[in-house]
Design an enzyme around this catalytic site. Structure first.
Site, mmCIF file in Angstrom:
data_model
loop_
_atom_site.group_PDB
_atom_site.id
_atom_site.type_symbol
_atom_site.label_atom_id
_atom_site.label_comp_id
_atom_site.label_asym_id
_atom_site.label_seq_id
_atom_site.Cartn_x
_atom_site.Cartn_y
_atom_site.Cartn_z
ATOM 1 N N GLY A 175 -4.964 -9.078 3.295
ATOM 2 C CA GLY A 175 -5.663 -8.107 2.453
ATOM 3 C C GLY A 175 -5.046 -7.895 1.101
ATOM 4 O O GLY A 175 -5.009 -6.774 0.581
ATOM 5 N N THR A 176 -4.559 -8.984 0.510
ATOM 6 C CA THR A 176 -4.013 -8.845 -0.836
ATOM 7 C C THR A 176 -4.528 -9.967 -1.728
ATOM 8 O O THR A 176 -4.715 -11.102 -1.299
ATOM 9 C CB THR A 176 -2.467 -8.842 -0.842
ATOM 10 N N HIS A 209 5.876 -0.705 -2.695
ATOM 11 C CA HIS A 209 5.425 -0.020 -3.918
ATOM 12 C C HIS A 209 5.490 1.484 -3.778
ATOM 13 O O HIS A 209 4.822 2.198 -4.501
ATOM 14 C CB HIS A 209 3.983 -0.459 -4.261
ATOM 15 N N ASN A 218 0.836 -1.202 0.000
ATOM 16 C CA ASN A 218 0.000 0.000 0.000
ATOM 17 C C ASN A 218 0.870 1.252 0.000
ATOM 18 O O ASN A 218 1.952 1.262 0.580
ATOM 19 C CB ASN A 218 -0.938 0.000 1.216
ATOM 20 N N ASN A 276 -8.077 -12.912 4.546
ATOM 21 C CA ASN A 276 -8.797 -12.270 3.455
ATOM 22 C C ASN A 276 -10.256 -12.725 3.536
ATOM 23 O O ASN A 276 -10.489 -13.915 3.680
ATOM 24 C CB ASN A 276 -8.163 -12.731 2.128
ATOM 25 N N PRO A 277 -11.228 -11.816 3.405
ATOM 26 C CA PRO A 277 -12.626 -12.278 3.479
ATOM 27 C C PRO A 277 -12.971 -13.195 2.313
ATOM 28 O O PRO A 277 -13.853 -14.032 2.387
ATOM 29 C CB PRO A 277 -13.453 -10.984 3.426
HETATM 30 C C1 BV8 Z 1 8.136 -5.646 -11.889
HETATM 31 C C2 BV8 Z 1 1.730 1.329 -6.734
HETATM 32 C C3 BV8 Z 1 10.095 -6.014 -13.151
HETATM 33 C C4 BV8 Z 1 1.094 2.211 -7.757
HETATM 34 C C5 BV8 Z 1 1.354 -0.960 -7.496
HETATM 35 C C6 BV8 Z 1 3.035 -12.019 -14.954
HETATM 36 C C7 BV8 Z 1 3.514 -12.714 -13.871
HETATM 37 C C8 BV8 Z 1 4.250 -12.077 -12.876
HETATM 38 C C9 BV8 Z 1 4.487 -10.709 -12.952
HETATM 39 C C10 BV8 Z 1 3.983 -10.029 -14.010
HETATM 40 C C11 BV8 Z 1 3.274 -10.665 -15.015
HETATM 41 N N1 BV8 Z 1 2.932 -9.715 -15.914
HETATM 42 C C12 BV8 Z 1 3.394 -8.513 -15.518
HETATM 43 C C13 BV8 Z 1 4.036 -8.712 -14.375
HETATM 44 C C14 BV8 Z 1 4.708 -7.730 -13.596
HETATM 45 C C15 BV8 Z 1 3.755 -6.881 -12.773
HETATM 46 C C16 BV8 Z 1 2.597 -7.649 -12.205
HETATM 47 O O1 BV8 Z 1 2.713 -8.330 -11.192
HETATM 48 N N2 BV8 Z 1 1.426 -7.549 -12.856
HETATM 49 C C17 BV8 Z 1 0.260 -8.241 -12.372
HETATM 50 C C18 BV8 Z 1 -0.987 -7.393 -12.638
HETATM 51 C C19 BV8 Z 1 0.189 -9.585 -13.067
HETATM 52 N N3 BV8 Z 1 4.559 -6.390 -11.685
HETATM 53 C C20 BV8 Z 1 5.275 -5.292 -11.869
HETATM 54 O O2 BV8 Z 1 5.263 -4.617 -12.873
HETATM 55 C C21 BV8 Z 1 6.185 -4.938 -10.714
HETATM 56 N N4 BV8 Z 1 7.487 -4.698 -11.230
HETATM 57 O O3 BV8 Z 1 7.751 -6.766 -12.076
HETATM 58 O O4 BV8 Z 1 9.302 -5.157 -12.363
HETATM 59 C C22 BV8 Z 1 11.341 -5.267 -13.381
HETATM 60 C C23 BV8 Z 1 12.513 -5.727 -12.804
HETATM 61 C C24 BV8 Z 1 13.693 -5.039 -13.065
HETATM 62 C C25 BV8 Z 1 13.681 -3.874 -13.842
HETATM 63 C C26 BV8 Z 1 12.486 -3.397 -14.381
HETATM 64 C C27 BV8 Z 1 11.300 -4.096 -14.157
HETATM 65 C C28 BV8 Z 1 5.718 -3.659 -10.054
HETATM 66 C C29 BV8 Z 1 4.336 -3.837 -9.484
HETATM 67 C C30 BV8 Z 1 3.979 -2.602 -8.659
HETATM 68 C C31 BV8 Z 1 2.764 -1.939 -9.242
HETATM 69 N N5 BV8 Z 1 2.333 -0.871 -8.343
HETATM 70 N N6 BV8 Z 1 1.030 0.048 -6.676
HETATM 71 C C32 BV8 Z 1 -0.229 2.750 -7.294
HETATM 72 O O5 BV8 Z 1 -0.702 2.423 -6.184
HETATM 73 O O6 BV8 Z 1 -0.807 3.567 -8.068
HETATM 74 S S1 BV8 Z 1 0.532 -2.414 -7.404
HETATM 75 C C33 BV8 Z 1 -0.994 -2.241 -6.730
HETATM 76 O O7 BV8 Z 1 -1.498 -3.566 -6.674
HETATM 77 C C34 BV8 Z 1 -1.099 -1.735 -5.307
HETATM 78 O O8 BV8 Z 1 0.132 -1.541 -4.667
HETATM 79 C C35 BV8 Z 1 -1.835 -2.869 -4.622
HETATM 80 O O9 BV8 Z 1 -1.572 -2.947 -3.282
HETATM 81 C C36 BV8 Z 1 -1.229 -3.981 -5.364
HETATM 82 C C37 BV8 Z 1 -1.712 -5.366 -5.227
HETATM 83 O O10 BV8 Z 1 -3.056 -5.336 -5.188
HETATM 84 P P1 BV8 Z 1 -3.717 -5.685 -3.756
HETATM 85 O O11 BV8 Z 1 -3.054 -4.887 -2.705
HETATM 86 O O12 BV8 Z 1 -3.712 -7.142 -3.593
HETATM 87 O O13 BV8 Z 1 -5.119 -5.101 -3.957
HETATM 88 P P2 BV8 Z 1 -6.268 -5.822 -4.686
HETATM 89 O O14 BV8 Z 1 -7.287 -4.794 -4.931
HETATM 90 O O15 BV8 Z 1 -5.735 -6.631 -5.818
HETATM 91 O O16 BV8 Z 1 -6.802 -6.898 -3.627
HETATM 92 C C38 BV8 Z 1 -7.351 -6.450 -2.415
HETATM 93 C C39 BV8 Z 1 -7.598 -7.708 -1.622
HETATM 94 O O17 BV8 Z 1 -8.110 -7.313 -0.349
HETATM 95 C C40 BV8 Z 1 -8.630 -8.632 -2.249
HETATM 96 O O18 BV8 Z 1 -8.136 -9.956 -2.233
HETATM 97 C C41 BV8 Z 1 -9.835 -8.519 -1.301
HETATM 98 O O19 BV8 Z 1 -10.526 -9.740 -1.185
HETATM 99 C C42 BV8 Z 1 -9.148 -8.182 -0.010
HETATM 100 N N7 BV8 Z 1 -9.959 -7.452 0.959
HETATM 101 C C43 BV8 Z 1 -10.986 -6.600 0.723
HETATM 102 N N8 BV8 Z 1 -11.443 -6.131 1.901
HETATM 103 C C44 BV8 Z 1 -10.685 -6.689 2.881
HETATM 104 C C45 BV8 Z 1 -9.732 -7.524 2.279
HETATM 105 N N9 BV8 Z 1 -8.811 -8.210 2.977
HETATM 106 C C46 BV8 Z 1 -8.853 -8.091 4.320
HETATM 107 N N10 BV8 Z 1 -9.736 -7.329 4.979
HETATM 108 C C47 BV8 Z 1 -10.669 -6.613 4.298
HETATM 109 N N11 BV8 Z 1 -11.548 -5.856 4.951
#
Ligand code: BV8
Length: 246
Positions: free
Chosen positions: A189-190, A123, A106, A215-216
């Site tokens: 929460g991820t 991040h 976050n 996680n819920p």
């Molecule tokens: C990198 C900052 C390489 C910006 C963010 C295929 C496989 C593996 C990787 C990749 C791939 N294709 C592309 C990639 C790489 C990519 C990636 O992972 N993509 C994903 C979409 C597949 N990753 C990257 O690009 C990373 N960098 O790989 O670099 C590299 C190496 C060397 C040199 C150059 C490059 C960088 C990733 C960072 C992106 N930035 N945030 C901003 O905020 O604007 S990521 C963003 O997603 C947020 O930080 C967020 O936190 C994060 C993850 O999401 P979650 O936190 O999990 O949030 P989400 O909404 O998804 O889920 C919420 C959860 O909470 C749910 O499960 C829900 O059920 C739960 N919930 C809801 N309420 C509650 C709860 N839980 C508990 N209690 C509750 N009450």
């Protein structure tokens, strides 16, 4: 001491015996403060965009003013909310175990506002401006549509890690070392969709840590964890804290 309402005895014992607890948090921990999670549909004028499409260097280069408007909207959302019991429980947990590492995906600074120290901001941080050219850090300046670097004149950008960008070296190092060393790893929460953050749980498993997902909605990786506690972080984390409190 038996189960609390839904914490298995084996997990309670592992937490009490743990030398080092590592916690990874995602947007779900801030959801109960009123911060929309990353994958929830965006609101209002942002409803037509996907967060993943805006959080990229390409989007910023294409339209820096639009991206700044999005981040300033998010700064406003976060500035108006407070940490929730989940944030406070994590801050208190740190004082009840010999060694504690908090890694957060976050960018909302709510862990620090809840009293957590040495937060590993995997991040980045929404409230920092960075020079797009040099990477230098500047105090957030919301007075210009597109703030510029006082040193080199390049556009400043929000201090967050975008998709396709590397995780800050020190944060990556600290997070991997903690996942590889900890006795208990809590993933809270991820959606475990974003890498390399989601890979930290694998590192913890390879190090034979007891791994827990909170996680819920159990994620697609729930079966990878030793325990999957289906519940809200603001409810479950205070329960874990109660188990450890003297
Ligand atoms: C990198 C900052 C390489 C910006 C963010 C295929 C496989 C593996 C990787 C990749 C791939 N294709 C592309 C990639 C790489 C990519 C990636 O992972 N993509 C994903 C979409 C597949 N990753 C990257 O690009 C990373 N960098 O790989 O670099 C590299 C190496 C060397 C040199 C150059 C490059 C960088 C990733 C960072 C992106 N930035 N945030 C901003 O905020 O604007 S990521 C963003 O997603 C947020 O930080 C967020 O936190 C994060 C993850 O999401 P979650 O936190 O999990 O949030 P989400 O909404 O998804 O889920 C919420 C959860 O909470 C749910 O499960 C829900 O059920 C739960 N919930 C809801 N309420 C509650 C709860 N839980 C508990 N209690 C509750 N009450």
């Amino acid at each position: 001491m038996g189960d609390s309402c839904n914490i298995p005895d084996a997990l309670a014992a592992a937490l009490r015996d743990a030398r080092h607890v590592c916690v990874l948090t995602g947007a779900g921990v801030s959801a109960e403060s009123g911060v929309p999670t990353f994958r929830e549909a965006q609101e209002g004028l942002w409803a037509k965009y996907r967060a993943e499409d805006l959080a990229t260097p390409e989007a910023f280069l294409a339209d820096p003013a639009l991206i700044w408007r999005w981040y300033r909207w998010r700064r406003g959302v976060v500035a108006d909310v407070e940490p929730n019991p989940g944030h406070y429980a994590i801050a208190a947990l740190a004082d009840l175990v010999p060694r504690f590492t908090l890694v957060t995906q976050n960018v909302d600074d709510l862990h620090r506002r809840a009293g957590s120290r040495d937060v590993v901001e995997f991040h980045g941080n929404l409230f920092e401006d960075h020079c797009f050219a040099e990477g230098t850090v500047h105090v957030a300046d919301d007075s210009h549509d597109i703030p510029t670097c006082p040193q080199c004149g390049a556009n400043l950008r929000p201090g967050v890690v975008w998709f396709g960008e590397a995780i800050p070296e020190q944060a990556l190092e600290k997070a991997c070392a903690a996942a590889a060393d900890c006795d208990v790893f809590l993933s809270v929460g991820t959606s475990s969709l974003v890498y390399p953050a989601a890979g930290l749980a694998d590192l913890a498993q390879q190090n034979d840590a007891v791994t827990v997902e909170i996680n819920p909605n159990p994620t697609m990786h729930a079966e990878r964890f030793d325990f999957a506690l289906a519940g809200n972080s603001a409810t479950v984390l205070p329960e874990l804290l109660e188990l450890l409190s003297p």
